[in-house]
Design a protein around this motif. Structure first.
Motif, PDB file in Angstrom:
ATOM      1  N   ILE A 171       0.848  -1.198   0.000  1.00 57.13           N
ATOM      2  CA  ILE A 171       0.000   0.000   0.000  1.00 57.13           C
ATOM      3  C   ILE A 171       0.880   1.243   0.000  1.00 57.13           C
ATOM      4  CG2 ILE A 171      -1.652   1.361   1.352  1.00 57.13           C
ATOM      5  CD1 ILE A 171      -2.812  -1.371   2.345  1.00 57.13           C
ATOM      6  N   ALA A 172       1.900   1.251   0.845  1.00 58.82           N
ATOM      7  CA  ALA A 172       2.803   2.398   0.921  1.00 58.82           C
ATOM      8  C   ALA A 172       3.497   2.636  -0.417  1.00 58.82           C
ATOM      9  CB  ALA A 172       3.830   2.194   2.030  1.00 58.82           C
ATOM     10  N   ALA A 173       3.982   1.574  -1.040  1.00 58.69           N
ATOM     11  CA  ALA A 173       4.659   1.716  -2.334  1.00 58.69           C
ATOM     12  C   ALA A 173       3.702   2.262  -3.392  1.00 58.69           C
ATOM     13  CB  ALA A 173       5.238   0.374  -2.771  1.00 58.69           C
ATOM     14  N   THR A 174       2.478   1.757  -3.389  1.00 60.02           N
ATOM     15  CA  THR A 174       1.475   2.220  -4.358  1.00 60.02           C
ATOM     16  C   THR A 174       1.178   3.701  -4.176  1.00 60.02           C
ATOM     17  OG1 THR A 174       0.484   0.028  -4.478  1.00 60.02           O
ATOM     18  CG2 THR A 174      -0.905   1.872  -5.170  1.00 60.02           C
ATOM     19  N   LEU A 175       1.159   4.141  -2.919  1.00 64.77           N
ATOM     20  CA  LEU A 175       0.868   5.546  -2.630  1.00 64.77           C
ATOM     21  C   LEU A 175       2.118   6.423  -2.673  1.00 64.77           C
ATOM     22  CD1 LEU A 175      -1.621   5.083   0.358  1.00 64.77           C
ATOM     23  CD2 LEU A 175      -2.172   5.652  -2.024  1.00 64.77           C
ATOM     24  N   GLY A 176       3.278   5.816  -2.911  1.00 64.95           N
ATOM     25  CA  GLY A 176       4.521   6.576  -2.940  1.00 64.95           C
ATOM     26  C   GLY A 176       4.927   7.092  -1.569  1.00 64.95           C
ATOM     27  N   LYS A 177       4.647   6.318  -0.528  1.00 64.59           N
ATOM     28  CA  LYS A 177       4.946   6.732   0.851  1.00 64.59           C
ATOM     29  C   LYS A 177       5.975   5.793   1.475  1.00 64.59           C
ATOM     30  CE  LYS A 177       1.558   9.795   1.017  1.00 64.59           C
ATOM     31  NZ  LYS A 177       1.759  11.195   1.278  1.00 64.59           N
ATOM     32  N   ARG A 178       6.781   6.331   2.365  1.00 61.71           N
ATOM     33  CA  ARG A 178       7.680   5.521   3.187  1.00 61.71           C
ATOM     34  C   ARG A 178       7.118   5.568   4.600  1.00 61.71           C
ATOM     35  NH1 ARG A 178      13.391   7.678   2.922  1.00 61.71           N
ATOM     36  NH2 ARG A 178      13.639   6.025   4.454  1.00 61.71           N
ATOM     37  N   ARG A 179       6.820   4.425   5.166  1.00 60.28           N
ATOM     38  CA  ARG A 179       6.195   4.374   6.474  1.00 60.28           C
ATOM     39  C   ARG A 179       6.891   3.384   7.383  1.00 60.28           C
ATOM     40  NH1 ARG A 179       4.638   8.698   5.263  1.00 60.28           N
ATOM     41  NH2 ARG A 179       2.510   9.262   4.735  1.00 60.28           N
ATOM     42  N   VAL A 180       6.885   3.724   8.682  1.00 63.68           N
ATOM     43  CA  VAL A 180       7.389   2.845   9.710  1.00 63.68           C
ATOM     44  C   VAL A 180       6.220   1.996  10.204  1.00 63.68           C
ATOM     45  CG1 VAL A 180       8.380   2.759  12.043  1.00 63.68           C
ATOM     46  CG2 VAL A 180       9.160   4.490  10.414  1.00 63.68           C
ATOM     47  N   LEU A 181       6.436   0.690  10.274  1.00 65.97           N
ATOM     48  CA  LEU A 181       5.405  -0.215  10.776  1.00 65.97           C
ATOM     49  C   LEU A 181       5.682  -0.509  12.243  1.00 65.97           C
ATOM     50  CD1 LEU A 181       5.162  -2.818   7.867  1.00 65.97           C
ATOM     51  CD2 LEU A 181       3.913  -0.675   8.145  1.00 65.97           C
ATOM     52  N   VAL A 182       4.685  -0.306  13.087  1.00 63.29           N
ATOM     53  CA  VAL A 182       4.806  -0.580  14.515  1.00 63.29           C
ATOM     54  C   VAL A 182       3.808  -1.672  14.858  1.00 63.29           C
ATOM     55  CG1 VAL A 182       4.542   0.364  16.836  1.00 63.29           C
ATOM     56  CG2 VAL A 182       5.544   1.770  15.028  1.00 63.29           C
ATOM     57  N   HIS A 183       4.311  -2.735  15.465  1.00 65.30           N
ATOM     58  CA  HIS A 183       3.453  -3.886  15.809  1.00 65.30           C
ATOM     59  C   HIS A 183       2.882  -3.713  17.207  1.00 65.30           C
ATOM     60  CE1 HIS A 183       6.207  -5.333  12.644  1.00 65.30           C
ATOM     61  NE2 HIS A 183       5.048  -5.757  12.159  1.00 65.30           N
TER      62      HIS A 183
END
Length: 185
Positions: A171-183
């Protein structure tokens, strides 16, 4: 056609078993009424959750053994047992994570679009096999038209098996975003 049950029911532990029993009893009553009315075939939209949780990359198959873990999976399994014991011809469909316009996918996309930190329930390693809602609808329609679908159970999933982390990264790649995933637990 029957699909009732509450996903992610936020109930106290003491109430969960009563809720599962009520789900099964409601369906059993409807099946009896349907049989009295002359219905000959019932379609239950169950869930792959009756098979439990997987962390490997293997897809569920017709040979997968039911082992529901959470209340939703146990409720769907109880409903499947009611259908199997009803004496009616049946078709049971067990879709994986269903997505479409709106719904949970839109919520995930908003989270990725607007939040620099994305929360993922659990460790992110659980595999899912997302399926488009229109594909599920096609399976429902075809299973009602095809006599060979009677008295069978089908697992439904899309062609990609991904982890929750992979889904959020896509989803992030499709939206052109870099995101940190927190579990989170």
């Amino acid at each position: 056609f029957y699909l009732a049950s509450r996903a992610h029911a936020a109930l106290p532990a003491a109430e969960i078993e009563a809720w599962i029993a009520a789900e099964a009893a409601t369906l059993a009553a409807r099946l009896r009424a349907a049989a009295r009315a002359g219905l000959q075939h019932v379609l239950l939209l169950s869930s792959v959750k009756v098979l439990g949780e997987r962390t490997d990359a293997a897809a569920f198959t017709a040979g997968s053994v039911p082992a529901p873990v959470d209340a939703y999976g146990r409720a769907k399994w109880a409903m499947e047992q009611e259908v199997l014991g009803s004496g009616l011809a049946f078709t049971i469909l067990r879709p994986s994570f269903v997505f479409g316009r709106g719904g949970a996918l839109a919520t995930f996309m908003k989270q990725v679009r607007y939040s620099p930190v994305v929360t993922v329930i659990g460790d992110g390693a659980q595999h899912i096999q997302p399926i488009w809602v229109d594909d599920v609808a096609e399976h429902v329609a075809r299973s009602l038209e095809l006599p060979r679908a009677a008295n069978r159970t089908f697992e439904l999933g899309g062609r990609d098996v991904v982890t929750w982390d992979e889904l959020y990264r896509r989803i992030a790649a499709t939206l052109g975003k870099r995101r940190v995933l927190v579990h989170v637990p």
